[in-house]
Each structure stands twice: as structure tokens, then as C-alpha cells.
Design an enzyme around this catalytic site. Structure first.
Site, PDB file in Angstrom:
ATOM      1  N   VAL A  11       0.829  -1.205   0.000  1.00 40.59           N
ATOM      2  CA  VAL A  11       0.000   0.000   0.000  1.00 40.59           C
ATOM      3  C   VAL A  11       0.861   1.252   0.000  1.00 40.59           C
ATOM      4  O   VAL A  11       0.681   2.149  -0.819  1.00 40.59           O
ATOM      5  CB  VAL A  11      -0.957   0.004   1.210  1.00 40.59           C
ATOM      6  CG1 VAL A  11      -1.741   1.314   1.281  1.00 40.59           C
ATOM      7  CG2 VAL A  11      -1.914  -1.179   1.118  1.00 40.59           C
ATOM      8  N   ASP A  30      10.532   4.052   6.001  1.00 41.44           N
ATOM      9  CA  ASP A  30      10.434   2.677   6.480  1.00 41.44           C
ATOM     10  C   ASP A  30      11.579   2.424   7.448  1.00 41.44           C
ATOM     11  O   ASP A  30      12.685   2.960   7.276  1.00 41.44           O
ATOM     12  CB  ASP A  30      10.501   1.679   5.318  1.00 41.44           C
ATOM     13  CG  ASP A  30       9.836   0.358   5.662  1.00 41.44           C
ATOM     14  OD1 ASP A  30       8.761   0.075   5.108  1.00 41.44           O
ATOM     15  OD2 ASP A  30      10.387  -0.404   6.494  1.00 41.44           O
ATOM     16  N   THR A 121      -5.521  -0.327   7.116  1.00 42.09           N
ATOM     17  CA  THR A 121      -6.824  -0.850   7.524  1.00 42.09           C
ATOM     18  C   THR A 121      -6.820  -1.000   9.037  1.00 42.09           C
ATOM     19  O   THR A 121      -6.074  -1.811   9.585  1.00 42.09           O
ATOM     20  CB  THR A 121      -7.098  -2.204   6.848  1.00 42.09           C
ATOM     21  OG1 THR A 121      -7.033  -2.026   5.428  1.00 42.09           O
ATOM     22  CG2 THR A 121      -8.472  -2.727   7.225  1.00 42.09           C
ATOM     23  N   ARG A 157      -5.615  -3.794  -5.336  1.00 38.66           N
ATOM     24  CA  ARG A 157      -5.592  -5.240  -5.536  1.00 38.66           C
ATOM     25  C   ARG A 157      -4.170  -5.612  -5.944  1.00 38.66           C
ATOM     26  O   ARG A 157      -3.651  -5.098  -6.952  1.00 38.66           O
ATOM     27  CB  ARG A 157      -6.584  -5.657  -6.631  1.00 38.66           C
ATOM     28  CG  ARG A 157      -8.006  -5.214  -6.328  1.00 38.66           C
ATOM     29  CD  ARG A 157      -8.974  -5.683  -7.393  1.00 38.66           C
ATOM     30  NE  ARG A 157     -10.254  -4.985  -7.272  1.00 38.66           N
ATOM     31  CZ  ARG A 157     -11.279  -5.135  -8.103  1.00 38.66           C
ATOM     32  NH1 ARG A 157     -11.163  -5.968  -9.127  1.00 38.66           N
ATOM     33  NH2 ARG A 157     -12.400  -4.455  -7.931  1.00 38.66           N
ATOM     34  N   LYS A 225     -14.168  -0.031   4.572  1.00 36.54           N
ATOM     35  CA  LYS A 225     -13.134  -0.964   4.118  1.00 36.54           C
ATOM     36  C   LYS A 225     -13.427  -2.384   4.606  1.00 36.54           C
ATOM     37  O   LYS A 225     -13.358  -3.352   3.831  1.00 36.54           O
ATOM     38  CB  LYS A 225     -11.756  -0.499   4.623  1.00 36.54           C
ATOM     39  CG  LYS A 225     -10.615  -1.463   4.311  1.00 36.54           C
ATOM     40  CD  LYS A 225     -10.478  -1.688   2.793  1.00 36.54           C
ATOM     41  CE  LYS A 225      -9.476  -2.776   2.456  1.00 36.54           C
ATOM     42  NZ  LYS A 225      -8.101  -2.423   2.695  1.00 36.54           N
ATOM     43  N   ALA A 273     -15.575 -19.877  -8.728  1.00 37.24           N
ATOM     44  CA  ALA A 273     -15.411 -20.951  -7.742  1.00 37.24           C
ATOM     45  C   ALA A 273     -13.974 -21.445  -7.759  1.00 37.24           C
ATOM     46  O   ALA A 273     -13.294 -21.376  -8.785  1.00 37.24           O
ATOM     47  CB  ALA A 273     -16.365 -22.099  -8.055  1.00 37.24           C
ATOM     48  N   GLY A 278      -7.419 -15.842   0.090  1.00 40.06           N
ATOM     49  CA  GLY A 278      -6.289 -15.773   1.017  1.00 40.06           C
ATOM     50  C   GLY A 278      -5.695 -14.385   0.935  1.00 40.06           C
ATOM     51  O   GLY A 278      -6.398 -13.418   0.672  1.00 40.06           O
ATOM     52  N   CYS A 281      -5.424  -9.393   3.072  1.00 35.06           N
ATOM     53  CA  CYS A 281      -6.592  -8.571   3.412  1.00 35.06           C
ATOM     54  C   CYS A 281      -7.801  -9.371   3.881  1.00 35.06           C
ATOM     55  O   CYS A 281      -8.261  -9.195   5.010  1.00 35.06           O
ATOM     56  CB  CYS A 281      -6.981  -7.709   2.204  1.00 35.06           C
ATOM     57  SG  CYS A 281      -5.779  -6.428   1.823  1.00 35.06           S
TER      58      CYS A 281
END
Length: 453
Positions: A11, A30, A121, A157, A225, A273, A278, A281
Site C-alpha cells: 500500500v 520505512d 486498515t 488489488r 473498508k 469458484a 487468502g 486482506c
């Protein structure tokens, strides 16, 4: 604008690069010195399509450092994009968020005004908690600065993160201060109005509609979210539940979802399907939402079932193997695909990893292949536990069965007659329904999909 982005994961790095491309002056922070060293050399620590190309292109607008105090002083907007991992009870752990905002507040300058944007999040109420932590830090350090906290959840995504940065479905801002809303509207103006020229390798989609700007209160923004991810997880689990019934009655889930998805009230996305969801998120956010509900003694039976169905898909694959091979002990099982989805090297909560662990408890021999995720898998499972194969045809040698666990495009185009020749038993479990069932069976392979006939 002068923007600081705290955290350079999927992100944070995508946000920093895209904002720099739009012309803002961005500093990425970071604490991982190795990451910073790579980024300063214009190398990405994550696998994301196009990210290294843009790192080179925006180097005049983008800088990276591990020194938070140095970075935040003259910033207009500070974006928090650090991790919020799950606690044992499923709730989101916000310690990295709180540590980050304390450091940020220590770097504030007297007389300046800052906007703190929560993109991580986070649990409901985190914006208020952040407000308190910053106020306490400023009092302790005797810093006279003004600040506002706003929510701006991400809807990226993995594998297409840059695409969704430039061409989002919507932009959500949670704030009750008009000056903050206007400042963030200006930050995102090129995206909201699509006035920028996109990178050559990410062309603007034909017919793309301008994204709506959804302005709401911080609590609702935080909930958006979680609710969005929970609903998408529900669609996947619902179609997997229907796929199980399709197998019982002789219907084909691919045809069923084709008919369902044509209804605009339902839509085709997330109706595939397969092995289930997984990644970083859906598992984390569904657990966090259930933990939140528990705090209020409120039940979420639908969401509970969604998670149970998703876990059931792992055991469904094991049952398929047992149906064909009876005893799995001593059998050699190949796994095509390790990442939780194609076009990423992310194996966090990847269904493939869960299948491997189940097979290892049954003393099966495991061989694995993935175009890019094997390096990350080696950090989780040693070569003593699984055999890593650089070539999918080598993996097929003497396999009793192969499972397609990630729908990489490369697996659609393999020569399956060659795969069959190399195998000891020509059993193919297409856990992503990505192959032509009739073509595979025509080759003489035993094919099992999810809800296929």
C-alpha cells in the site's frame, strides 16, 4: 504538495510512487534499512507490475529514508500505511500505527499544520485514538503545532495495485473538517478528474468513468473498508458453496456463474469458484470484523459461515486426492502455484500453503512450482519439507497428482500431454477452474475442478 508516506509495503510504496507520478513531492519512510537501500537504488522490495519502471521515472519527486523526524517537519500531508496484523483473537494490532504516529508527532514543527491520513486498515475508532496519541505526544514534547486526522482507506488489488491507484472505483475520505476535505480533494484532483497522462504501460481503460469522491465521517470510512472486503469474501464463499451442490446434482458452476453474473444486481467479479480466498486482506479483515462484533456482543453468523466455507475448500481438495489415490502417505503431490493470487509473490494466508501443510501431516511428498513466489515460500518451508522445482515439467516427474493452486497464465498454456507423460498417475486437480475440462480429459488425464462436470 509535500507528502510523507510512512510504510513502504504494497500500500505505502504504491501510494508513494503514484502520488510522485502525479507531481507531488513525496518522501517514503520505512524502518527496514534493507528496504530503504533497495528503494534508493530504484529497486522494489515487492513484486508489483510496473513499480520499478515508475521508481525510475519519478526519482526527481520521490525520496526514501528511515529517519521519520527528518521527513515529516515540512510535510503538508502524512499518510500512514503500516501493517495492522491480526492478534490471536482476530482483532487488528495497531501497535505499529501508534508507534508511527508518536514518531511523526515528535517531528512536528511549531506553527505548522499537518493532515494525518490513515490509509492502513484499522479498527473502528482508530482515528480518535490517533488523535489522542498525537495530542499527548505534543504536550509531552511541548510542540505547538496544529493537526487533523482523516481516514482514506485503500482498495488496491495486489498484482494490479498501480492500475487501481490511477483508476480507482472510488475514493473515500472520512473527515468532519471542510479544510481537510478540500486539501485531500486537491491531493487526488488529477485522479478524480483524470487530467494526468497515465504511464504508457497502464493506459486509461476505454470507457472509464470518473471515480466518485465519497465524503463521510471517520467511523463510517473505517467501516467501509471492512464491510467491502467482507462482502467480497462472501461472494467467493457463496459461489464455492453453490459449486459443491453443483457437483452433487451434475451442474457446471462455470455455466451457473455465467448466468448469475449477467444480472447487473449480482455482477461477474468474485464469482469464480475455486480454492477460496487468502492474502493479506480478506483473512485479516474478516477476523477483525468478527472480533469487533464480539466486543459489542453482536453475532455475525453470515460472516462466520463465510470463513468456515473458505476453510472447507482446503479439505475438499484433500478429499479429492483421497478419492483418487486412497492413501496419501508416500504419494508424490505436485503444486502449481504458491502465491495467493497471480501476478504477486505474496504467500500470506495463501491456500497453497494450507494444502501443503495438510499434505505434510499425511506424510505425502510435495513438489512445488511458482513463477515468482518460491523465494518467499522458502522462508516458510525448507527444502527438507518440499522440493522446489524451477520447471513445471520437472515437477510433473513421477507425480501421483498435481494441484493447480494459483491461476497463473503460464499454467493455462502448458503442454499437458507432456505433463501427463511425466506423471506416474495422470490426476489433475484444477482448484482454480482455469483449464478447459474437455481438452484435459481428451488427453486422457483424470480431471477434477471445483463444481465442474
Amino acid at each position: 504538495m509535500k507528502v510523507t508516506v510512512v510504510g513502504t509495503g504494497y500500500v505505502g510504496l504504491t501510494t508513494a510512487v503514484s502520488l510522485a507520478y502525479l507531481g507531488h513531492n513525496v518522501i517514503g519512510i520505512d524502518k527496514d534499512e534493507q528496504k530503504i537501500a533497495m528503494l534508493l537504488e530504484e529497486k522494489s522490495p515487492i513484486h508489483e507490475t510496473g513499480i520499478e519502471v515508475l521508481l525510475k521515472e519519478v526519482r526527481h519527486n520521490l525520496y526514501f529514508t528511515s529517519n521519520t523526524l527528518e521527513a515529516v517537519g515540512l510535510s503538508d500531508i502524512i499518510i500512514i500505511a503500516v501493517g495492522t496484523p491480526s492478534r490471536p483473537d482476530g482483532s487488528a494490532d495497531t501497535q505499529f500505527v501508534e508507534n508511527a504516529v508518536r514518531e511523526i508527532a515528535e517531528g512536528f514543527l511549531d506553527g505548522h499544520t499537518y493532515i494525518i491520513v490513515m490509509k492502513s486498515t484499522v479498527p473502528i475508532g482508530t482515528n480518535r485514538r490517533v488523535q489522542y496519541v498525537i495530542e499527548a505526544t505534543l504536550r509531552e514534547k511541548d510542540i505547538k503545532a496544529e493537526f487533523f486526522v482523516a481516514s482514506n482507506p485503500e482498495f488496491l488489488r495486489e498484482g494490479m495495485a498501480l492500475w487501481y491507484s490511477f483508476f480507482p472505483d472510488r475514493i473515500v475520505i472520512g473527515s468532519e473538517h471542510n479544510e481537510v476535505i478540500e486539501k485531500l480533494r486537491l491531493l487526488f484532483k488529477p485522479i478524480l478528474e483524470q487530467t494526468f497522462s497515465p504511464p504508457a504501460f497502464i493506459p486509461r481503460p476505454q470507457g472509464y468513468q470518473l471515480p466518485p469522491l465519497i465524503i463521510t465521517d471517520p467511523t463510517s470510512s473505517e467501516m467501509i473498508k471492512y464491510a467491502a472486503n467482507a462482502f467480497l469474501a462472501t461472494k467467493i464463499s457463496f459461489v464455492n458453496e453453490i459449486a459443491g451442490l453443483c457437483e452433487k446434482v451434475g451442474a457446471d458452476i462455470v455455466e451457473v456463474t455465467r448466468g448469475m453474473g449477467a444480472d447487473p444486481r449480482i455482477g461477474a467479479p468474485f464469482l469464480q469458484a475455486g480454492l477460496g480466498w487468502g492474502g493479506s486482506c480478506f483473512p485479516k479483515d474478516t477476523k477483525a470484523l468478527q472480533a469487533l462484533a464480539n466486543e459489542y456482543d453482536y453475532s455475525l453468523p453470515i460472516l462466520k459461515a463465510v470463513c468456515e466455507i473458505n476453510q472447507r475448500q482446503i479439505y475438499l481438495i484433500i478429499e479429492m486426492l483421497q478419492k483418487h489415490l486412497k492413501v496419501l502417505r508416500g504419494r508424490t503431490i505436485g503444486i502449481f502455484g504458491l502465491a495467493f493470487k497471480p501476478n504477486t509473490d505474496d504467500i500470506r494466508d495463501a491456500p497453497a500453503l494450507e494444502i501443503i501443510k495438510e499434505l505434510l501431516t499425511r506424510d505425502a511428498t510435495i513438489k512445488v512450482h511458482d513463477p515468482i513466489a518460491m523465494v518467499n515460500m522458502r522462508n516458510v518451508l525448507s527444502s527438507n519439507q518440499v522440493e522446489y522445482c524451477e520447471d513445471p515439467y520437472v515437477l510433473a516427474n513421477q507425480c501421483d497428482a498435481i494441484i493447480i493452486a494459483t491461476e497463473w497464465e503460464a499454467y493455462r498454456h502448458l503442454d499437458y500431454s507432456r505433463v501427463k507423460t511425466n506423471m506416474r498417475n495422470p490426476i489433475l486437480i484444477d482448484a482454480r477452474n482455469c483449464l478447459d475440462v474437455h481438452e484435459i480429459r481428451r488427453l486422457g488425464m483424470i480431471y477434477n475442478g471445483i463444481g465442474r462436470v
